[in-house]
Scaffold this motif. Structure first.
Motif, mmCIF file in Angstrom:
data_model
loop_
_atom_site.group_PDB
_atom_site.id
_atom_site.type_symbol
_atom_site.label_atom_id
_atom_site.label_comp_id
_atom_site.label_asym_id
_atom_site.label_seq_id
_atom_site.Cartn_x
_atom_site.Cartn_y
_atom_site.Cartn_z
ATOM 1 N N LEU A 199 0.793 -0.992 -0.096
ATOM 2 C CA LEU A 199 -0.664 0.187 -0.145
ATOM 3 C C LEU A 199 0.752 1.187 -0.072
ATOM 4 O O LEU A 199 1.877 1.237 0.722
ATOM 5 N N VAL A 200 0.345 2.054 -0.333
ATOM 6 C CA VAL A 200 0.909 3.345 -0.490
ATOM 7 C C VAL A 200 0.642 4.310 0.814
ATOM 8 O O VAL A 200 -0.798 4.756 1.167
ATOM 9 N N VAL A 201 1.443 4.376 1.943
ATOM 10 C CA VAL A 201 0.907 4.831 2.877
ATOM 11 C C VAL A 201 0.566 6.037 3.277
ATOM 12 O O VAL A 201 2.079 6.725 2.560
ATOM 13 N N ALA A 202 0.473 7.498 4.083
ATOM 14 C CA ALA A 202 0.777 8.711 4.632
ATOM 15 C C ALA A 202 0.396 9.132 6.184
ATOM 16 O O ALA A 202 -0.034 8.029 6.561
ATOM 17 N N ILE A 203 1.901 9.380 6.415
ATOM 18 C CA ILE A 203 1.778 10.135 8.045
ATOM 19 C C ILE A 203 1.484 11.482 7.983
ATOM 20 O O ILE A 203 2.414 12.128 7.597
ATOM 21 N N VAL A 204 0.719 11.833 8.488
ATOM 22 C CA VAL A 204 0.723 13.010 9.092
ATOM 23 C C VAL A 204 0.554 13.274 9.768
ATOM 24 O O VAL A 204 -0.119 12.777 11.418
ATOM 25 N N GLY A 205 1.666 14.467 10.801
ATOM 26 C CA GLY A 205 2.000 14.261 12.003
ATOM 27 C C GLY A 205 2.485 13.701 12.748
ATOM 28 O O GLY A 205 2.671 13.061 13.972
ATOM 29 N N ALA A 206 4.065 13.091 12.038
ATOM 30 C CA ALA A 206 5.649 12.748 12.222
ATOM 31 C C ALA A 206 5.622 12.720 12.643
ATOM 32 O O ALA A 206 6.783 11.590 14.071
ATOM 33 N N THR A 207 6.114 13.383 13.134
ATOM 34 C CA THR A 207 7.291 14.111 14.347
ATOM 35 C C THR A 207 7.012 13.773 16.282
ATOM 36 O O THR A 207 7.068 14.228 16.912
ATOM 37 N N LEU A 226 3.177 14.145 5.413
ATOM 38 C CA LEU A 226 2.840 15.331 5.369
ATOM 39 C C LEU A 226 2.719 15.918 6.678
ATOM 40 O O LEU A 226 2.510 15.829 7.511
ATOM 41 N N ALA A 227 3.228 17.397 6.226
ATOM 42 C CA ALA A 227 2.599 18.468 7.445
ATOM 43 C C ALA A 227 2.468 19.552 7.647
ATOM 44 O O ALA A 227 1.915 19.810 5.707
ATOM 45 N N SER A 228 2.426 20.042 7.927
ATOM 46 C CA SER A 228 2.267 21.942 7.499
ATOM 47 C C SER A 228 3.293 22.731 6.746
ATOM 48 O O SER A 228 4.766 22.017 6.478
ATOM 49 N N ALA A 229 2.706 23.492 5.975
ATOM 50 C CA ALA A 229 4.386 24.001 4.929
ATOM 51 C C ALA A 229 4.918 24.888 5.657
ATOM 52 O O ALA A 229 6.561 24.696 4.878
ATOM 53 N N ASN A 240 15.781 3.254 8.413
ATOM 54 C CA ASN A 240 16.911 3.570 8.881
ATOM 55 C C ASN A 240 16.871 4.896 6.504
ATOM 56 O O ASN A 240 18.467 4.725 6.101
ATOM 57 N N GLN A 241 15.969 4.447 6.435
ATOM 58 C CA GLN A 241 16.429 5.659 4.617
ATOM 59 C C GLN A 241 15.272 7.294 5.447
ATOM 60 O O GLN A 241 14.444 7.064 6.382
ATOM 61 N N LYS A 242 16.195 8.101 4.722
ATOM 62 C CA LYS A 242 15.463 9.691 5.313
ATOM 63 C C LYS A 242 14.577 9.803 3.750
ATOM 64 O O LYS A 242 14.478 9.756 2.872
ATOM 65 N N TYR A 243 13.522 10.528 3.885
ATOM 66 C CA TYR A 243 12.208 11.079 3.404
ATOM 67 C C TYR A 243 12.488 12.816 4.279
ATOM 68 O O TYR A 243 12.860 13.189 5.038
ATOM 69 N N ILE A 244 11.776 13.406 2.776
ATOM 70 C CA ILE A 244 11.513 14.655 2.841
ATOM 71 C C ILE A 244 10.162 14.916 3.115
ATOM 72 O O ILE A 244 9.137 14.830 2.771
ATOM 73 N N ILE A 245 9.474 16.198 4.617
ATOM 74 C CA ILE A 245 8.242 15.862 4.376
ATOM 75 C C ILE A 245 7.515 17.224 3.566
ATOM 76 O O ILE A 245 8.527 17.897 3.277
#
Lengths: 345, 345
Positions: B5-13, B37-40, B51-56
């Motif tokens: 599945l394609v997963v999104a997390i809003v508020g991951a921090t 995903l997060a605010s602007a 262990n991988q880096k993602y850009i929010i």
């Protein structure tokens, strides 16, 4: 001139005993002479009282000769052995241990609730369990006005109820944040029990040891003592007693069912005028009792009063008091004061 | 090959979001692609996952195009605005905020209790309040077997329920033992409320802000959500919610009344076989659940089971679980797993 009394304190160096000394001074209890009694091991040591130094004497039966009132808080076995000896010699014993509390010939007294029981004493008065005292001070005026059929209480009890060593243990564990659950634990939940658990960053659903029915002794004290103090053998009472990482000040979440119809405003009114109670309940100002603010204060604070949403005769209360004061030392001294006033001393 | 599945997390921090990432990894959730995903304001920052880096990325409505399942834990207002947008674009939203919980068209689900409600979804599933989840996991099997008429719960809730800043505040206050009640307090009981009180060495009988009826929102969540999840609008439920100086792990003292006759042994038996429950109740070994030991653990632990001494249909339970796991992140991922199994994703 007002009557002055010869006072003895047995167990003056413990958490409760220290507060007992302070209460006697603060409340200007009329002392002609005071003596401090302890085991042979502690006898000969110095103790300070009202800026004077005293030598601790050994607590022998004979040491109670000439004593008018003796406050005991040195453990149940000391009271079991010496309270009757003190009473035999004419002293009135006010005993802070659980040893005599349920004895049918021994009054168990919270002056705001059942002061009249003091007259029936046979030399020994029992001071109730700390968590019981604050609850009955809040419940008695409600019971008198509306009747009371059911009490379910969950407690949030401070470590000082387990003595000075428990306070010290909480302090040490709190300083070791990074160790989490791996801090050393030697005192709680009950020094005499097999296992000990950390209290910092934890809550422990065990106070005192367990009885055969699955309730702890602390829970059974709340159940049995409440019925005795309130003269309500038929009252349904249940308790779950829990230790929390608080220094002093027991909190209680109390659910009650009354017999007559009442509104939240009725309960407010009754508690606003109740002896020993301070109503602290203004949610618009986030006003409710909290243990950290009741340390060193005399009253029983009540807040968070709510009528149950499903049962019109159900109410929820939040009751907080300093367990070493109203829960122990203050109530003991108030018992002595009431007896003086009632010519029982 | 199994579906991915394609997963999104809003508020991951946040406190819950961090656990959400861990749960997805630990439970090997079948991820084809994941986006954060997060605010602007936070967009463009780096975040690590497995262990991988993602850009929010910025959480715009369009960001949910192509997403299969979106986990929201960024506050009620974010969910209010973006969850319907995500659902409109075909994503199934599993929302950790309270915003949609009582919406009649939104299933409120604890898989062990009401998994069947998932099928009725319209794009949004609500994850219940942490203190509610652990309680209903313990109560549902009892209710199924013996019926349930009444619940009175008093909670002992950890600070992590108020986020990472509350944990930090407890840590700082704990390090300042000598200051007692004079420590700085900025977060608890509710960041948005007027006054703040210390939590170290204290307990605070307020979680979330107050509603008009005198109960807090947290208390009303426990009351209303329990009835909805258990499909029991007639069930009598009352709650008193209290914050305690514990990092993670909510504890609950629960009094229940069942409809059919039951013994303590019956309740033991039911809970021993209940999904998601670990029975931890051996008072001879001082075995009962405590929050400091459930941190990082999946199950709901139940102990201190007692039959009421006055009411044979009354029982007392002590329920403890990690509020960030079963109380939040774990339950959310379990919802997604159940939907996958049931071909709803």
């Amino acid at each position: 001139m007002a009557k002055e009394l010869v006072v003895a304190i047995v167990g003056a160096t413990g958490a409760v005993g220290s507060q007992m000394k302070e209460q006697l001074i603060k409340r200007k209890f009329p002392i002609k002479h005071i003596k401090f009694l302890a085991s042979a091991r502690s006898a000969g040591k110095e103790i300070e009282f009202n800026n004077q130094k005293y030598i601790i004497e050994e607590a022998t039966p004979e040491a109670f000769e000439g004593v008018d009132v003796a406050f005991f808080s040195a453990g149940g076995s000391v009271s079991a052995k010496l309270a009757p000896e003190a009473a035999k010699r004419g002293a009135v014993v006010i005993d802070n241990t659980s040893h005599f509390r349920m004895h049918p010939e021994v009054p168990l007294v919270v002056p705001e609730v059942n002061r009249e029981d003091l007259a029936k004493h046979n030399g020994i008065i029992a001071n109730p369990n700390c968590s019981t005292i604050q609850m009955v001070v809040a419940l008695q005026p409600i019971s008198e006005k509306f009747g009371l059929s059911k009490v379910v209480v969950s407690t949030y009890q401070a470590v000082s109820g387990s003595g000075i060593s428990a306070i010290e243990e909480l302090r040490e564990q709190s300083a070791q944040w990074e160790k989490g659950k791996d801090v050393e634990a030697n005192i709680l939940p009950a020094k005499s029990d097999k296992k000990h658990y950390p209290i910092a960053r934890n809550v422990i659903p065990q106070i005192d040891v367990f009885t055969d029915n699955g309730f702890t002794y602390e829970e059974m004290k709340m159940i049995n003592e409440t019925k005795k103090i309130m003269h309500s053998p038929e009252l349904s009472v249940a308790a779950t007693c829990v230790r929390v990482p608080v220094v002093s000040g027991h909190s209680e979440s109390v659910y009650i069912e009354v017999e007559q119809d009442a509104t939240k405003q009725d309960i407010f009114e009754v508690l606003r005028n109740a002896p020993g109670v301070v109503l602290q309940d203004d949610i618009t100002q986030q006003e409710y009792p909290m243990p950290i603010y009741v340390e060193g204060e005399d009253p029983v604070y009540v807040g968070r009063i709510r009528q149950d949403l499903d049962n019109k005769k159900g109410f929820h209360l939040w009751v907080v008091s300093d367990n070493l004061l109203k829960g122990a030392a203050l109530n003991s001294v108030q018992i002595a004061e009431a007896m003086l006033e009632d010519n029982l001393l």
